[in-house]
Design a protein around this motif. Structure first.
Motif, PDB file in Angstrom:
ATOM      1  N   ARG A   1       0.826  -1.201   0.000  1.00 18.12           N
ATOM      2  CA  ARG A   1       0.000   0.000   0.000  1.00 18.12           C
ATOM      3  C   ARG A   1       0.865   1.259   0.000  1.00 18.12           C
ATOM      4  N   GLU A   2       1.971   1.227   0.741  1.00 12.15           N
ATOM      5  CA  GLU A   2       2.866   2.388   0.735  1.00 12.15           C
ATOM      6  C   GLU A   2       3.458   2.621  -0.646  1.00 12.15           C
ATOM      7  N   ALA A   3       3.608   1.550  -1.425  1.00  5.29           N
ATOM      8  CA  ALA A   3       4.175   1.675  -2.766  1.00  5.29           C
ATOM      9  C   ALA A   3       3.112   2.002  -3.814  1.00  5.29           C
ATOM     10  N   GLY A   4       1.861   2.205  -3.414  1.00  4.60           N
ATOM     11  CA  GLY A   4       0.821   2.618  -4.347  1.00  4.60           C
ATOM     12  C   GLY A   4      -0.075   1.510  -4.846  1.00  4.60           C
ATOM     13  N   HIS A   5       0.027   0.314  -4.326  1.00  5.08           N
ATOM     14  CA  HIS A   5      -0.846  -0.784  -4.732  1.00  5.08           C
ATOM     15  C   HIS A   5      -2.186  -0.695  -3.992  1.00  5.08           C
ATOM     16  N   GLN A   6      -3.235  -1.051  -4.690  1.00  2.15           N
ATOM     17  CA  GLN A   6      -4.527  -1.259  -4.044  1.00  2.15           C
ATOM     18  C   GLN A   6      -4.593  -2.722  -3.622  1.00  2.15           C
ATOM     19  N   VAL A   7      -4.695  -2.977  -2.335  1.00  2.00           N
ATOM     20  CA  VAL A   7      -4.610  -4.342  -1.815  1.00  2.00           C
ATOM     21  C   VAL A   7      -5.938  -4.741  -1.191  1.00  2.00           C
ATOM     22  N   GLU A   8      -6.438  -5.880  -1.613  1.00  2.00           N
ATOM     23  CA  GLU A   8      -7.663  -6.459  -1.056  1.00  2.00           C
ATOM     24  C   GLU A   8      -7.269  -7.707  -0.267  1.00  2.00           C
ATOM     25  N   VAL A   9      -7.649  -7.754   1.011  1.00  2.00           N
ATOM     26  CA  VAL A   9      -7.206  -8.829   1.893  1.00  2.00           C
ATOM     27  C   VAL A   9      -8.409  -9.644   2.353  1.00  2.00           C
ATOM     28  N   HIS A  10      -8.282 -10.969   2.244  1.00  2.00           N
ATOM     29  CA  HIS A  10      -9.286 -11.901   2.779  1.00  2.00           C
ATOM     30  C   HIS A  10      -8.538 -12.906   3.642  1.00  2.00           C
ATOM     31  N   GLU A  11      -8.723 -12.826   4.952  1.00  2.00           N
ATOM     32  CA  GLU A  11      -7.961 -13.667   5.884  1.00  2.00           C
ATOM     33  C   GLU A  11      -8.923 -14.388   6.812  1.00  2.00           C
ATOM     34  N   ASP A  12      -8.786 -15.721   6.893  1.00  2.00           N
ATOM     35  CA  ASP A  12      -9.679 -16.514   7.734  1.00  2.00           C
ATOM     36  C   ASP A  12      -8.947 -17.743   8.252  1.00  2.00           C
ATOM     37  N   VAL A  13      -7.814 -17.545   8.925  1.00  2.00           N
ATOM     38  CA  VAL A  13      -7.071 -18.648   9.520  1.00  2.00           C
ATOM     39  C   VAL A  13      -6.637 -18.222  10.909  1.00  2.00           C
ATOM     40  N   PRO A  14      -7.305 -18.674  11.969  1.00  2.00           N
ATOM     41  CA  PRO A  14      -6.882 -18.317  13.329  1.00  2.00           C
ATOM     42  C   PRO A  14      -5.459 -18.790  13.605  1.00  2.00           C
ATOM     43  N   GLU A  15      -4.725 -18.022  14.359  1.00  2.00           N
ATOM     44  CA  GLU A  15      -3.363 -18.402  14.747  1.00  2.00           C
ATOM     45  C   GLU A  15      -3.403 -19.184  16.065  1.00  2.00           C
ATOM     46  N   PRO A  16      -2.493 -20.147  16.279  1.00  2.00           N
ATOM     47  CA  PRO A  16      -1.583 -20.688  15.278  1.00  2.00           C
ATOM     48  C   PRO A  16      -2.156 -21.965  14.680  1.00  2.00           C
ATOM     49  N   VAL A  17      -1.772 -22.301  13.495  1.00  2.00           N
ATOM     50  CA  VAL A  17      -2.218 -23.544  12.876  1.00  2.00           C
ATOM     51  C   VAL A  17      -1.056 -24.350  12.317  1.00  2.00           C
ATOM     52  N   LEU A  18       0.133 -23.802  12.316  1.00  2.00           N
ATOM     53  CA  LEU A  18       1.261 -24.448  11.664  1.00  2.00           C
ATOM     54  C   LEU A  18       2.451 -24.568  12.610  1.00  2.00           C
ATOM     55  N   SER A  19       3.357 -25.463  12.261  1.00  2.00           N
ATOM     56  CA  SER A  19       4.611 -25.564  13.008  1.00  2.00           C
ATOM     57  C   SER A  19       5.467 -24.342  12.736  1.00  2.00           C
ATOM     58  N   ALA A  20       6.526 -24.188  13.535  1.00  2.00           N
ATOM     59  CA  ALA A  20       7.410 -23.028  13.366  1.00  2.00           C
ATOM     60  C   ALA A  20       8.060 -23.030  11.986  1.00  2.00           C
ATOM     61  N   ASP A  21       8.515 -24.204  11.532  1.00  2.00           N
ATOM     62  CA  ASP A  21       9.159 -24.284  10.221  1.00  2.00           C
ATOM     63  C   ASP A  21       8.173 -23.978   9.100  1.00  2.00           C
ATOM     64  N   ALA A  22       6.956 -24.517   9.227  1.00  2.00           N
ATOM     65  CA  ALA A  22       5.956 -24.267   8.201  1.00  2.00           C
ATOM     66  C   ALA A  22       5.556 -22.800   8.167  1.00  2.00           C
ATOM     67  N   ALA A  23       5.380 -22.190   9.339  1.00  2.00           N
ATOM     68  CA  ALA A  23       5.021 -20.774   9.388  1.00  2.00           C
ATOM     69  C   ALA A  23       6.140 -19.916   8.805  1.00  2.00           C
TER      70      ALA A  23
END
Length: 380
Positions: A267-289
């Motif tokens: 966004r700071e660089a001028g992009h229009q960003v649309e975000v869709h997030e639906d994953v509660p934390e945490p769900v992954l191992s440290a390496d996977a994250a």
């Protein structure tokens, strides 16, 4: 003495070998009726100072059997030869000879040269005993030689096996070092490329701001400063991980936090960003994250480099038993195939596959470019 210090002391090879030599000498000197090794069957003393001296000369050099095996072998061998030529019975001390032969085979250098010298010594002993009237037949001397060759052969087998195992360990260690170098290069690539690209884009965008937009210019410069500090922080973490011994890994942001960071950068660089997030934390191992965070950084870097100021869609959601990160943007100039040098998108693919996930990146039929990583929640 503290028990741990005592255990450490008795575990030293020279202490164990010294105890072996002293114990063998005591068994030989004490009147326990243990028969000795008799080759030439010549008549000579079985007790007295000469017998004790030859017993000590055979048993005590075993203290050097690992540190200086050839010295131990030749001293023991010389004492054995003198005992046989003089007909002196040395009792259990004769056991030192096969032990010394095993040791020179297992621990000695240039084993074949040493074996040749030992063979020559034995031949000279056999001829001397025959010349002195030994009743032992030639076949007996040949049989005794074969018996003496057995411990040396076992020692050589042990030495070759240990050398082979050491070679495999060295190869495994070298492979681990190469792997760590690849991982470090990949991390450096991700950190430097992502942050420097963002700084370049922000700096270039500042040149197009109107001269009276001082607030926008100040915000752009502040964004460059934030990006530079983040880059320095991540580089310090990488260097700290290299130098840390026994310390835990540095704290890393969650996947959601990493997504927020690169969305802010876009966004700071001028992009229009649309975000869709639906994953509660945490769900992954440290390496996977960590792998998923690097994918997010790489996707943001590609959008900044190849499709500046175009709309970007970011999705982070759960699908079945997998966590999915998908970043889609206008195709721009991102028509290059994946590189094969372990960096960029190819490096991201390798990261995700190493932790049991799947990765794809490429153009879509509607003229956009998508980067998608899937990691099973069962990865721990």
């Amino acid at each position: 003495m503290h028990p741990s210090a005592f255990r450490s002391a008795i575990a030293r090879p020279e202490v164990q070998d010294g105890a072996l030599g002293i114990g063998l000498l005591l068994v030989a000197v004490l009147p326990l009726g243990i028969p000795g090794t008799v080759l030439g069957a010549l008549d000579g003393p079985s007790t007295g100072p000469i017998a004790i001296l030859l017993q000590a000369a055979q048993a005590l050099p075993l203290v050097l059997r690992r540190r200086a095996p050839r010295v131990a072998m030749f001293v023991v061998g010389a004492a054995f030869c003198i005992a046989e030529i003089t007909g002196t019975t040395t009792g259990a001390a004769g056991v030192a000879l096969p032990i010394a032969l095993y040791s020179v085979g297992a621990h000695g250098r240039r084993p074949w040269i040493t074996a040749g010298v030992i063979g020559a010594m034995y031949l000279a002993l056999a001829l001397t005993l025959l010349a002195l009237g030994s009743p032992e037949p030639p076949l007996g001397f040949a049989t005794f030689a074969a018996v003496l060759a057995l411990p040396w052969t076992i020692g050589r087998f042990v030495a070759l096996r240990q050398a082979s195992q050491a070679g495999r360990v060295h190869q495994a260690e070298a492979g681990a070092v190469r792997k760590e170098r690849v991982l470090l290069a990949r991390d450096l690539h991700d950190v430097v490329t992502h942050h420097v690209t963002a700084m370049v884009v922000q700096a270039e965008s500042a040149a197009f701001l109107p001269s009276d937009e001082r607030a926008a210019r100040d915000e752009t410069l502040a964004g460059i400063g934030r990006t530079g500090r983040e880059a320095l922080g991540e580089l310090r973490e990488l260097l700290g991980a290299l130098h840390a011994e026994g310390a835990g890994a540095p704290m890393q942001p969650t996947v959601s936090a990493a997504i927020d960071q690169f969305v802010t950068r876009l966004r700071e660089a001028g992009h229009q960003v649309e975000v869709h997030e639906d994953v509660p934390e945490p769900v992954l191992s440290a390496d996977a994250a960590a792998a998923l965070r690097r994918v997010a950084q790489e996707a943001a870097t590609n959008a900044l480099k190849h499709a500046p100021r175009t709309p970007v869609q970011v999705e982070y959601f759960r699908e079945g038993d997998s966590a999915v990160l998908r970043v889609t943007n206008a195709l721009g100039r991102a028509r290059k195939p994946l590189s094969s040098d372990g960096r960029g998108l190819a490096g991201s693919a390798a990261r995700i596959e190493q932790v049991g996930g799947s990765f794809r990146a490429g153009p879509t039929s509607d003229g956009r470019f998508v980067v998608e990583a899937r990691l099973p929640e069962a990865v721990r």
